[in-house]
Design a protein around this motif. Structure first.
Motif, PDB file in Angstrom:
ATOM      1  N   ARG B 293       0.836  -1.195   0.000  1.00  0.00           N
ATOM      2  CA  ARG B 293       0.000   0.000   0.000  1.00  0.00           C
ATOM      3  C   ARG B 293       0.872   1.246   0.000  1.00  0.00           C
ATOM      4  O   ARG B 293       1.951   1.247   0.594  1.00  0.00           O
ATOM      5  CB  ARG B 293      -0.869  -0.002   1.265  1.00  0.00           C
ATOM      6  N   GLY B 294       0.387   2.252  -0.675  1.00  0.00           N
ATOM      7  CA  GLY B 294       1.121   3.505  -0.678  1.00  0.00           C
ATOM      8  C   GLY B 294       0.162   4.644  -0.367  1.00  0.00           C
ATOM      9  O   GLY B 294      -1.035   4.545  -0.642  1.00  0.00           O
ATOM     10  N   ILE B 295       0.704   5.681   0.199  1.00  0.00           N
ATOM     11  CA  ILE B 295      -0.139   6.852   0.448  1.00  0.00           C
ATOM     12  C   ILE B 295       0.433   8.060  -0.284  1.00  0.00           C
ATOM     13  O   ILE B 295       1.632   8.359  -0.190  1.00  0.00           O
ATOM     14  CB  ILE B 295      -0.306   7.126   1.962  1.00  0.00           C
ATOM     15  N   CYS B 296      -0.432   8.709  -1.059  1.00  0.00           N
ATOM     16  CA  CYS B 296      -0.084   9.998  -1.636  1.00  0.00           C
ATOM     17  C   CYS B 296      -0.456  11.009  -0.568  1.00  0.00           C
ATOM     18  O   CYS B 296      -1.591  11.502  -0.530  1.00  0.00           O
ATOM     19  CB  CYS B 296      -0.878  10.253  -2.914  1.00  0.00           C
ATOM     20  N   GLY B 325      -3.629  13.501  -0.624  1.00  0.00           N
ATOM     21  CA  GLY B 325      -3.318  14.853  -1.078  1.00  0.00           C
ATOM     22  C   GLY B 325      -4.233  15.283  -2.216  1.00  0.00           C
ATOM     23  O   GLY B 325      -4.652  14.455  -3.024  1.00  0.00           O
ATOM     24  N   ASP B 326      -4.544  16.582  -2.279  1.00  0.00           N
ATOM     25  CA  ASP B 326      -5.340  17.078  -3.393  1.00  0.00           C
ATOM     26  C   ASP B 326      -4.555  16.859  -4.699  1.00  0.00           C
ATOM     27  O   ASP B 326      -3.327  16.931  -4.713  1.00  0.00           O
ATOM     28  CB  ASP B 326      -5.632  18.577  -3.230  1.00  0.00           C
ATOM     29  N   ASN B 327      -5.286  16.619  -5.767  1.00  0.00           N
ATOM     30  CA  ASN B 327      -4.695  16.398  -7.106  1.00  0.00           C
ATOM     31  C   ASN B 327      -3.750  15.204  -7.165  1.00  0.00           C
ATOM     32  O   ASN B 327      -2.928  15.120  -8.077  1.00  0.00           O
ATOM     33  CB  ASN B 327      -3.908  17.637  -7.593  1.00  0.00           C
ATOM     34  N   SER B 328      -3.816  14.337  -6.214  1.00  0.00           N
ATOM     35  CA  SER B 328      -2.884  13.206  -6.273  1.00  0.00           C
ATOM     36  C   SER B 328      -3.424  12.132  -7.219  1.00  0.00           C
ATOM     37  O   SER B 328      -4.615  12.082  -7.531  1.00  0.00           O
ATOM     38  CB  SER B 328      -2.602  12.640  -4.888  1.00  0.00           C
ATOM     39  N   ILE B 329      -2.498  11.309  -7.693  1.00  0.00           N
ATOM     40  CA  ILE B 329      -2.828  10.329  -8.730  1.00  0.00           C
ATOM     41  C   ILE B 329      -2.383   8.934  -8.309  1.00  0.00           C
ATOM     42  O   ILE B 329      -1.252   8.742  -7.849  1.00  0.00           O
ATOM     43  CB  ILE B 329      -2.113  10.687 -10.062  1.00  0.00           C
ATOM     44  N   GLY B 330      -3.245   7.980  -8.471  1.00  0.00           N
ATOM     45  CA  GLY B 330      -2.882   6.589  -8.212  1.00  0.00           C
ATOM     46  C   GLY B 330      -3.079   5.770  -9.470  1.00  0.00           C
ATOM     47  O   GLY B 330      -4.067   5.943 -10.191  1.00  0.00           O
ATOM     48  N   GLU B 331      -2.117   4.889  -9.752  1.00  0.00           N
ATOM     49  CA  GLU B 331      -2.253   4.037 -10.934  1.00  0.00           C
ATOM     50  C   GLU B 331      -1.951   2.590 -10.562  1.00  0.00           C
ATOM     51  O   GLU B 331      -1.097   2.328  -9.717  1.00  0.00           O
ATOM     52  CB  GLU B 331      -1.260   4.460 -12.024  1.00  0.00           C
ATOM     53  N   PHE B 332      -2.629   1.691 -11.231  1.00  0.00           N
ATOM     54  CA  PHE B 332      -2.377   0.275 -11.011  1.00  0.00           C
ATOM     55  C   PHE B 332      -2.441  -0.432 -12.357  1.00  0.00           C
ATOM     56  O   PHE B 332      -3.464  -0.424 -13.028  1.00  0.00           O
ATOM     57  CB  PHE B 332      -3.435  -0.298 -10.067  1.00  0.00           C
ATOM     58  N   TYR B 333      -1.307  -0.987 -12.772  1.00  0.00           N
ATOM     59  CA  TYR B 333      -1.252  -1.734 -14.024  1.00  0.00           C
ATOM     60  C   TYR B 333      -0.856  -3.159 -13.683  1.00  0.00           C
ATOM     61  O   TYR B 333       0.169  -3.374 -13.034  1.00  0.00           O
ATOM     62  CB  TYR B 333      -0.192  -1.142 -14.959  1.00  0.00           C
ATOM     63  N   SER B 334      -1.661  -4.087 -14.101  1.00  0.00           N
ATOM     64  CA  SER B 334      -1.377  -5.460 -13.690  1.00  0.00           C
ATOM     65  C   SER B 334      -1.595  -6.474 -14.804  1.00  0.00           C
ATOM     66  O   SER B 334      -2.563  -6.395 -15.561  1.00  0.00           O
ATOM     67  CB  SER B 334      -2.284  -5.812 -12.510  1.00  0.00           C
ATOM     68  N   VAL B 335      -0.668  -7.409 -14.900  1.00  0.00           N
ATOM     69  CA  VAL B 335      -0.887  -8.607 -15.709  1.00  0.00           C
ATOM     70  C   VAL B 335      -0.759  -9.776 -14.753  1.00  0.00           C
ATOM     71  O   VAL B 335       0.271  -9.917 -14.092  1.00  0.00           O
ATOM     72  CB  VAL B 335       0.190  -8.801 -16.789  1.00  0.00           C
ATOM     73  N   ALA B 336      -1.783 -10.571 -14.637  1.00  0.00           N
ATOM     74  CA  ALA B 336      -1.687 -11.743 -13.775  1.00  0.00           C
ATOM     75  C   ALA B 336      -1.955 -12.968 -14.639  1.00  0.00           C
ATOM     76  O   ALA B 336      -2.995 -13.066 -15.283  1.00  0.00           O
ATOM     77  CB  ALA B 336      -2.686 -11.659 -12.634  1.00  0.00           C
ATOM     78  N   VAL B 337      -0.987 -13.860 -14.675  1.00  0.00           N
ATOM     79  CA  VAL B 337      -1.115 -15.053 -15.504  1.00  0.00           C
ATOM     80  C   VAL B 337      -1.173 -16.273 -14.602  1.00  0.00           C
ATOM     81  O   VAL B 337      -0.334 -16.433 -13.713  1.00  0.00           O
ATOM     82  CB  VAL B 337       0.096 -15.207 -16.442  1.00  0.00           C
TER      83      VAL B 337
END
Lengths: 253, 484
Positions: B293-296, B325-337
């Motif tokens: 987990r991460g926190i912006c 935080g305001d205007n913060s961005i979270g991204e999650f890119y996943s490939v699960a095989v």
């Protein structure tokens, strides 16, 4: 080069090809014509090795080998090429990447050196000019979002890159406007040589105005009922397929 | 492109590549878990009292809670007394520099294709600083001095406890609380080592920081902890890779990763997870129960998770972003095989707290064999998160007719200005696609790799170059023999 003897094939329980005989030699262009449902595309698919089509009897030899002993990719390595009627889309795989994979696989099995990126791109650019293929097209995912004409041109473009011994064009003319038709025909004519052969599967005569066949065969109800030269194609165009039907049914009665 | 083909060729005839183990003398705790084991681990690490207390508190809490039952996975009950909770390769007390490391260890990492000797590279080429963790301890961290010149701290977790106690004390458990969940709590009690990084204000970390985890000893659990702190205006790209020997028993891996990102800062975290998946009949393999987990924390901050999950018998992980935080961005890119009998229940949580926060989820599942592959994701827009945006794309690709793909999206919106989009597709690798490739001289195996890599491209292109290549190999390898 290709000898088809008494070939019978079915899909499910339905027999589609009912005894085809055909011989194609190097340097020849054969046209296979016939009404819808006569078995034209089935013949093309059987030659390429599509699994759904079950061969029930007969034989095919291709460059001396029993074709049925070869997997689809082995046929490709040996020089058999099918330009698909409905080319498939592969999202996320760029056309360039796909072509390079294909070309190098084929080259490897033909005992040629694989091409590095630079030599491949050089080869590709040359052929792109011939088929009037735009750079943006080869950057896009294979066939994804291509227009009908772009897909068909892309098939002949692949033919150019893979340098086959026997090319089967399955309804390559369908969905092409006159300009695209000319480009495709020019491309094919350019690739034609005394070392290779071409089978053109088509419903209409118009592609044959640009790629002139040495032989024309009429497929009807799973059998070749008539063979002739290019004049036969013109006759078919003028009279339609009904007279063939009458003739054949007349004979069988 | 040429790389891709070469990789495909190389890997289509192989099974799990990292299934070997090395005889390295190990210094282990007795099997089982009790307060004494927790004390043993803490004593081995020569830890300050506050940390021992923290561990004990976690352990006592752990005794009161139960393993989660909600994941869409099944496995026999884990006997937590059958696990060794600490195993360290025996070697000199503490290597002063890389020359003092046991050559066996260096050999181990060389086999993994990881060079833990610092290489001189041509200028302009980014290099990768590596922290190598084997079983329970970090054995080497490279490029420390180069990084130190910029004020970047990159070291093993144990070292950070001694050298930078104020930072560890401040951030440990601040993103993943000790009581967070069953496996995170267990980790808090018995974690042995891991990596620590601190990027000071305004520093753009010039190289990829990387941790490679390797479980070597038998019957050993791995419980590492990673803590990354990215201070105001700083940037870091972090890579994590992992492998384990092929063993018939299941091995437990319960890690915790915490990321703290301050104002205007950015952290990119990439994982290529290749723990041993078990054999073709589903025997053995790693249970990968991980909390990330991460926190912006500050305004305009960003966290981007990219994961390529190919290994483990069972994967249970949801790398998440708290967008405070305001205007913060979270991204999650996943490939699960998943292939054979593998099970994966993985996804993400995007918790929107700040105004104008944005999140993007791209999940690509590939299931083959008799495996089960689930996407589970939560998008929560809190009351005060004005103008929050989320876009989720969840795709599943099925190979064969004995596997399963499942999607469990949870969307909780408590603010009317939110805009949440969810797109999902399920497809099968088509016979017609394979035939088309075959007709062009591409074998079925190569065609599968080509199609899957194309399918996963949007995620793979997020990976740093070094990892993208490895990830492509892995996809091909994992799916080997899944069709035909």
């Amino acid at each position: 080069m290709l000898k088809v003897k008494n070939l019978r094939a079915s899909v499910g329980d339905k027999e589609i090809l009912r005894g085809i005989n055909l011989e194609v030699n190097a340097g020849e262009v054969h046209a296979i014509m016939g009404p819808n449902g006569s078995g034209k595309s089935t013949l093309a698919s059987v030659l390429a090795g599509r699994e759904e089509y079950k061969v029930t009897s007969g034989s095919i030899t291709f460059l001396g080998d029993n074709l049925f002993d070869l997997s689809p990719e082995e046929r490709a390595w040996k020089g058999l090429f099918l330009a698909f009627q409905y080319p498939v889309e592969i999202p996320g795989v760029s056309t360039t990447n796909f072509l390079k994979t294909a070309v190098n696989n084929v080259r490897e099995h033909r005992g040629l050196k694989k091409l590095d990126a630079v030599s491949f791109l050089k080869l590709m650019r040359e052929q792109m000019k011939l088929m009037d293929i735009d750079q943006s097209l080869v950057n896009r995912s294979l066939n994804e979002g291509f227009s009908g004409g772009e897909k068909k041109r892309n098939e002949i473009f692949q033919m150019a890159l893979l340098d086959p011994k026997l090319a089967i064009l399955d309804e390559t003319d369908s969905g092409l406007d006159i300009d695209a038709l000319k480009i495709v025909a020019n491309g094919v004519n350019h690739l034609k040589s005394s070392n290779n052969a071409i089978i053109i599967v088509t419903h209409y005569q118009r592609l044959l105005e640009y790629i002139v066949p040495d032989f024309v065969h009429v497929l009807f109800n799973g059998q070749i009922v008539k063979s002739g030269t290019k004049e036969l194609a013109i006759e078919l165009e003028e009279k339609g397929y009904d007279w063939i039907r009458e003739e054949v049914e007349g004979i069988s009665i | 492109m040429s790389k891709e083909e070469q990789l495909l060729k190389e890997f289509t005839s192989m099974e799990y590549e990292h299934g070997w183990s090395v005889d390295i003398e190990a210094d282990s705790a007795p099997m089982g878990l009790n307060e004494d084991i927790v004390r043993f681990i803490s004593a081995k690490k020569n830890e300050p009292d506050w940390l021992l207390e923290w561990r004990l508190k976690a352990y006592r809490h752990w005794l009161t809670i139960e393993e989660p039952k909600w994941p869409n996975v099944t496995y026999p009950k884990i006997n937590y007394q059958d696990i060794i909770y600490y195993s360290a390769p025996k070697q000199k007390v503490k290597p002063e520099n890389l020359d003092e490391i046991d050559p066996e260890l260096i050999e181990t990492f060389n086999k993994l294709g990881i060079n833990i000797e610092e290489q001189k590279r041509l200028t302009g080429v980014t290099s990768v600083a590596v922290d190598a963790v084997i079983d329970s301890v970090s054995v080497a961290t490279t490029f420390k001095d180069t990084l130190a010149e910029l004020g970047i701290i990159f070291c093993s977790f144990s070292e950070a406890v001694h050298e930078h106690p104020e930072l560890v004390k401040k951030y440990l458990g601040s993103v993943v609380p000790m009581t967070d969940n069953y496996f995170a709590t267990l980790n808090s009690a018995v974690f042995s080592d891991g990596s620590f990084a601190y990027i000071p204000k305004g520093v753009h970390c010039p190289m990829e920081l990387s941790t490679y985890f390797r479980i070597n000893a038998a019957n050993t659990g791995q419980f590492e902890r990673t803590l990354l702190v990215v201070d105001e205006g700083a940037y870091v790209s972090y890579l994590e890779g992992c492998t384990a020997p092929a063993r018939d028993e299941n091995q437990l891996h319960a890690a915790v990763v915490e990321i703290y990102v301050a104002k205007n800062a950015e952290c990119k975290y990439s994982t290529v997870q290749n723990w041993y998946p078990g054999n073709k009949d589903g025997i053995g393999g790693v249970y990968n129960f991980v909390t990330k987990r991460g926190i912006c924390a500050g305004d305009n901050s960003k966290i981007s998770w990219t994961q390529v999950e190919t290994g483990s018998a069972i994967t249970w992980k949801y790398p998440s972003c708290i967008l405070k935080g305001d205007n913060s961005i979270g991204e999650f890119y996943s490939v699960a095989v998943t292939n054979n009998y593998q099970q994966a229940d993985t996804g993400t949580k995007m918790i929107h707290i700040g105004k104008n926060t944005k999140s993007r989820i791209v999940s690509k599942g590939v299931s083959a064999g008799k495996s089960q592959n689930s996407y589970r994701g939560l998008v929560r827009i809190n009351k005060r998160a004005e103008n929050a945006r989320n876009f989720s794309q969840c795709d599943s690709l099925l190979m064969g007719d004995q596997c399963g793909a499942h999607t469990f999206p949870y969307i909780e919106v408590h603010n009317k200005s939110a805009q949440v989009e969810h797109e999902a597709t399920t497809s099968k690798i088509g016979e017609d696609q394979l035939f088309y490739c075959n007709q062009r001289g591409i074998s079925t195996e190569d065609a599968v790799a080509l199609i899957v890599n194309g399918y996963a491209k949007e995620v793979l292109k997020q990976l740093p170059m070094e990892f993208a290549v490895e990830a492509q190999k892995l996809l091909a390898l994992t799916l080997e023999g899944s069709i035909g």
